[in-house]
Design a protein around this motif. Structure first.
Motif, PDB file in Angstrom:
ATOM      1  N   ALA A  42       0.829  -1.208   0.000  1.00 32.18           N
ATOM      2  CA  ALA A  42       0.000   0.000   0.000  1.00 32.18           C
ATOM      3  C   ALA A  42       0.864   1.259   0.000  1.00 32.18           C
ATOM      4  O   ALA A  42       0.592   2.210  -0.748  1.00 32.18           O
ATOM      5  CB  ALA A  42      -0.925  -0.007   1.216  1.00 32.18           C
ATOM      6  N   VAL A  43       1.891   1.269   0.815  1.00 30.20           N
ATOM      7  CA  VAL A  43       2.787   2.431   0.865  1.00 30.20           C
ATOM      8  C   VAL A  43       3.490   2.610  -0.478  1.00 30.20           C
ATOM      9  O   VAL A  43       3.582   3.731  -0.995  1.00 30.20           O
ATOM     10  CB  VAL A  43       3.803   2.294   2.027  1.00 30.20           C
ATOM     11  N   LEU A  44       3.945   1.518  -1.076  1.00 27.42           N
ATOM     12  CA  LEU A  44       4.595   1.629  -2.380  1.00 27.42           C
ATOM     13  C   LEU A  44       3.619   2.102  -3.452  1.00 27.42           C
ATOM     14  O   LEU A  44       3.989   2.901  -4.322  1.00 27.42           O
ATOM     15  CB  LEU A  44       5.242   0.300  -2.763  1.00 27.42           C
ATOM     16  N   SER A  45       2.379   1.658  -3.399  1.00 24.42           N
ATOM     17  CA  SER A  45       1.352   2.163  -4.322  1.00 24.42           C
ATOM     18  C   SER A  45       1.143   3.655  -4.114  1.00 24.42           C
ATOM     19  O   SER A  45       1.036   4.420  -5.083  1.00 24.42           O
ATOM     20  CB  SER A  45       0.021   1.438  -4.114  1.00 24.42           C
ATOM     21  N   GLY A  46       1.092   4.050  -2.861  1.00 24.05           N
ATOM     22  CA  GLY A  46       0.929   5.468  -2.545  1.00 24.05           C
ATOM     23  C   GLY A  46       2.106   6.298  -3.024  1.00 24.05           C
ATOM     24  O   GLY A  46       1.930   7.412  -3.523  1.00 24.05           O
ATOM     25  N   LEU A  67      -1.720   9.470   0.338  1.00 23.44           N
ATOM     26  CA  LEU A  67      -2.657   9.050   1.376  1.00 23.44           C
ATOM     27  C   LEU A  67      -3.729   8.126   0.817  1.00 23.44           C
ATOM     28  O   LEU A  67      -3.997   7.051   1.362  1.00 23.44           O
ATOM     29  CB  LEU A  67      -3.301  10.274   2.035  1.00 23.44           C
ATOM     30  N   LEU A  68      -4.338   8.522  -0.298  1.00 25.75           N
ATOM     31  CA  LEU A  68      -5.394   7.702  -0.887  1.00 25.75           C
ATOM     32  C   LEU A  68      -4.865   6.368  -1.402  1.00 25.75           C
ATOM     33  O   LEU A  68      -5.546   5.354  -1.299  1.00 25.75           O
ATOM     34  CB  LEU A  68      -6.094   8.452  -2.014  1.00 25.75           C
ATOM     35  N   GLY A  69      -3.653   6.377  -1.950  1.00 26.33           N
ATOM     36  CA  GLY A  69      -3.064   5.125  -2.424  1.00 26.33           C
ATOM     37  C   GLY A  69      -2.950   4.099  -1.313  1.00 26.33           C
ATOM     38  O   GLY A  69      -3.268   2.920  -1.495  1.00 26.33           O
ATOM     39  N   VAL A  70      -2.519   4.558  -0.149  1.00 29.24           N
ATOM     40  CA  VAL A  70      -2.375   3.658   0.999  1.00 29.24           C
ATOM     41  C   VAL A  70      -3.750   3.212   1.497  1.00 29.24           C
ATOM     42  O   VAL A  70      -4.002   2.017   1.676  1.00 29.24           O
ATOM     43  CB  VAL A  70      -1.572   4.337   2.129  1.00 29.24           C
ATOM     44  N   VAL A  71      -4.641   4.164   1.703  1.00 29.44           N
ATOM     45  CA  VAL A  71      -5.952   3.857   2.267  1.00 29.44           C
ATOM     46  C   VAL A  71      -6.747   2.927   1.347  1.00 29.44           C
ATOM     47  O   VAL A  71      -7.333   1.938   1.799  1.00 29.44           O
ATOM     48  CB  VAL A  71      -6.734   5.160   2.563  1.00 29.44           C
ATOM     49  N   VAL A  72      -6.775   3.227   0.053  1.00 24.66           N
ATOM     50  CA  VAL A  72      -7.554   2.425  -0.891  1.00 24.66           C
ATOM     51  C   VAL A  72      -7.014   0.998  -0.971  1.00 24.66           C
ATOM     52  O   VAL A  72      -7.782   0.039  -1.026  1.00 24.66           O
ATOM     53  CB  VAL A  72      -7.601   3.103  -2.274  1.00 24.66           C
ATOM     54  N   THR A  73      -5.704   0.849  -0.948  1.00 26.59           N
ATOM     55  CA  THR A  73      -5.124  -0.494  -1.008  1.00 26.59           C
ATOM     56  C   THR A  73      -5.502  -1.313   0.219  1.00 26.59           C
ATOM     57  O   THR A  73      -5.896  -2.475   0.098  1.00 26.59           O
ATOM     58  CB  THR A  73      -3.598  -0.425  -1.169  1.00 26.59           C
ATOM     59  N   VAL A  74      -5.403  -0.723   1.392  1.00 25.82           N
ATOM     60  CA  VAL A  74      -5.732  -1.455   2.618  1.00 25.82           C
ATOM     61  C   VAL A  74      -7.230  -1.766   2.677  1.00 25.82           C
ATOM     62  O   VAL A  74      -7.630  -2.885   3.023  1.00 25.82           O
ATOM     63  CB  VAL A  74      -5.262  -0.684   3.870  1.00 25.82           C
ATOM     64  N   ILE A  75      -8.068  -0.808   2.299  1.00 27.35           N
ATOM     65  CA  ILE A  75      -9.506  -1.067   2.269  1.00 27.35           C
ATOM     66  C   ILE A  75      -9.816  -2.183   1.273  1.00 27.35           C
ATOM     67  O   ILE A  75     -10.607  -3.089   1.568  1.00 27.35           O
ATOM     68  CB  ILE A  75     -10.297   0.217   1.922  1.00 27.35           C
ATOM     69  N   ILE A 163     -14.538  -7.781  -8.403  1.00 26.42           N
ATOM     70  CA  ILE A 163     -15.503  -6.794  -8.899  1.00 26.42           C
ATOM     71  C   ILE A 163     -15.924  -5.864  -7.761  1.00 26.42           C
ATOM     72  O   ILE A 163     -16.000  -4.643  -7.945  1.00 26.42           O
ATOM     73  CB  ILE A 163     -16.719  -7.487  -9.555  1.00 26.42           C
ATOM     74  N   PHE A 164     -16.181  -6.420  -6.592  1.00 24.59           N
ATOM     75  CA  PHE A 164     -16.537  -5.582  -5.445  1.00 24.59           C
ATOM     76  C   PHE A 164     -15.407  -4.613  -5.116  1.00 24.59           C
ATOM     77  O   PHE A 164     -15.643  -3.434  -4.855  1.00 24.59           O
ATOM     78  CB  PHE A 164     -16.870  -6.444  -4.214  1.00 24.59           C
ATOM     79  N   VAL A 165     -14.180  -5.102  -5.115  1.00 31.10           N
ATOM     80  CA  VAL A 165     -13.034  -4.235  -4.830  1.00 31.10           C
ATOM     81  C   VAL A 165     -12.923  -3.148  -5.898  1.00 31.10           C
ATOM     82  O   VAL A 165     -12.677  -1.977  -5.581  1.00 31.10           O
ATOM     83  CB  VAL A 165     -11.726  -5.050  -4.739  1.00 31.10           C
ATOM     84  N   ALA A 166     -13.116  -3.505  -7.157  1.00 27.15           N
ATOM     85  CA  ALA A 166     -13.019  -2.521  -8.242  1.00 27.15           C
ATOM     86  C   ALA A 166     -14.080  -1.436  -8.086  1.00 27.15           C
ATOM     87  O   ALA A 166     -13.801  -0.245  -8.288  1.00 27.15           O
ATOM     88  CB  ALA A 166     -13.153  -3.217  -9.598  1.00 27.15           C
ATOM     89  N   ILE A 167     -15.292  -1.822  -7.712  1.00 26.39           N
ATOM     90  CA  ILE A 167     -16.366  -0.838  -7.525  1.00 26.39           C
ATOM     91  C   ILE A 167     -16.026   0.105  -6.374  1.00 26.39           C
ATOM     92  O   ILE A 167     -16.147   1.329  -6.499  1.00 26.39           O
ATOM     93  CB  ILE A 167     -17.714  -1.549  -7.296  1.00 26.39           C
ATOM     94  N   ILE A 168     -15.591  -0.447  -5.258  1.00 28.17           N
ATOM     95  CA  ILE A 168     -15.264   0.395  -4.105  1.00 28.17           C
ATOM     96  C   ILE A 168     -14.064   1.282  -4.413  1.00 28.17           C
ATOM     97  O   ILE A 168     -14.041   2.465  -4.055  1.00 28.17           O
ATOM     98  CB  ILE A 168     -15.048  -0.472  -2.851  1.00 28.17           C
ATOM     99  N   THR A 169     -13.066   0.742  -5.109  1.00 29.12           N
ATOM    100  CA  THR A 169     -11.909   1.537  -5.499  1.00 29.12           C
ATOM    101  C   THR A 169     -12.328   2.679  -6.418  1.00 29.12           C
ATOM    102  O   THR A 169     -11.855   3.813  -6.280  1.00 29.12           O
ATOM    103  CB  THR A 169     -10.855   0.649  -6.191  1.00 29.12           C
ATOM    104  N   ALA A 170     -13.233   2.402  -7.345  1.00 30.79           N
ATOM    105  CA  ALA A 170     -13.707   3.446  -8.262  1.00 30.79           C
ATOM    106  C   ALA A 170     -14.443   4.541  -7.496  1.00 30.79           C
ATOM    107  O   ALA A 170     -14.242   5.733  -7.755  1.00 30.79           O
ATOM    108  CB  ALA A 170     -14.609   2.834  -9.330  1.00 30.79           C
ATOM    109  N   ILE A 171     -15.275   4.143  -6.546  1.00 24.71           N
ATOM    110  CA  ILE A 171     -16.006   5.133  -5.747  1.00 24.71           C
ATOM    111  C   ILE A 171     -15.027   5.991  -4.953  1.00 24.71           C
ATOM    112  O   ILE A 171     -15.127   7.226  -4.944  1.00 24.71           O
ATOM    113  CB  ILE A 171     -17.020   4.437  -4.817  1.00 24.71           C
ATOM    114  N   LEU A 172     -14.057   5.356  -4.301  1.00 23.95           N
ATOM    115  CA  LEU A 172     -13.060   6.117  -3.549  1.00 23.95           C
ATOM    116  C   LEU A 172     -12.222   6.989  -4.486  1.00 23.95           C
ATOM    117  O   LEU A 172     -11.831   8.099  -4.129  1.00 23.95           O
ATOM    118  CB  LEU A 172     -12.172   5.171  -2.739  1.00 23.95           C
ATOM    119  N   GLY A 173     -11.964   6.487  -5.684  1.00 26.82           N
ATOM    120  CA  GLY A 173     -11.201   7.261  -6.664  1.00 26.82           C
ATOM    121  C   GLY A 173     -11.944   8.509  -7.104  1.00 26.82           C
ATOM    122  O   GLY A 173     -11.333   9.567  -7.288  1.00 26.82           O
ATOM    123  N   VAL A 174     -13.252   8.408  -7.253  1.00 31.28           N
ATOM    124  CA  VAL A 174     -14.057   9.582  -7.624  1.00 31.28           C
ATOM    125  C   VAL A 174     -13.977  10.626  -6.512  1.00 31.28           C
ATOM    126  O   VAL A 174     -13.758  11.811  -6.773  1.00 31.28           O
ATOM    127  CB  VAL A 174     -15.522   9.179  -7.911  1.00 31.28           C
TER     128      VAL A 174
END
Length: 192
Positions: A42-46, A67-75, A163-174
């Motif tokens: 997550a930190v490396l993604s961030g 911050l979002l990179g870390v949070v979204v990966t862990v979520i 698919i669930f992860v992709a949807i949640i990631t997209a929502i957080l990305g928006v």
């Protein structure tokens, strides 16, 4: 934490070692190490998101990206584990508990560390995609061994979870883009 042991475990996970994923799922001693793998990825993604925004001149957006990179990966890690636990158990009689899947999928997240290179023009996105697909394949082995499912049921379970992860990631990305756009604009005001 023994870093030599961590590196050996990562090598086994990255090689799709089914016996390793089975071992991890059934041994609570791997809890901390699996979560460490997720946090490092997550930190490396961030950092990749941070560098990408920083090189485009968005200083405040860079920090938001980190911050979002870390949070979204862990979520995403927790969502994926709980969704595949539910789907596998409810629809395919899988036998894994959520903690077993958290351990196994923690190691499966390791290839997402390649997202640190996502900032590189032309190839960064491709490298990040390779890391994501690699993590998905590792996740397949983790879920199959933890749930003790056949390949077809495992594939369906992993895809539904993804698919669930992709949807949640997209929502957080928006939400991140909405706030990031404001931060980028504010950052450009501070540059002059």
């Amino acid at each position: 934490m023994d870093t030599t042991n961590l590196i050996e475990n990562l090598q086994r996970a990255l090689r799709f070692d089914a016996s390793f994923y089975r071992e991890v799922a059934n041994d609570e001693r791997y809890n901390q190490q699996a979560l460490t793998v997720v946090i490092l990825a997550a930190v490396l993604s961030g950092v990749g998101a941070f560098l990408g925004s920083l090189f485009s001149g968005a200083i405040l957006g860079a920090f938001l990206g980190l911050l979002l990179g870390v949070v979204v990966t862990v979520i995403g890690y927790y969502v994926w584990a709980y969704v595949v636990q539910f789907v596998g158990a409810q629809f395919f009689q899988g036998q894994a508990t959520a903690p077993q899947l958290l351990r196994a999928l923690g190691y499966a997240y390791a290839p997402t560390a390649l997202n640190v290179l996502s900032f590189i023009p032309w190839v960064g996105g491709l490298v990040a995609l390779v890391g994501s697909v690699w993590a998905l394949v590792c996740g397949f082995f983790a879920v199959r061994e933890a749930h003790r499912l056949d390949d077809g049921k495992t594939l369906l379970t992993v895809i539904i979870g993804w698919i669930f992860v992709a949807i949640i990631t997209a929502i957080l990305g928006v939400f991140g883009a909405l706030f990031g756009a404001g931060a980028v604009g504010f950052g450009s005001l501070l540059r002059n």
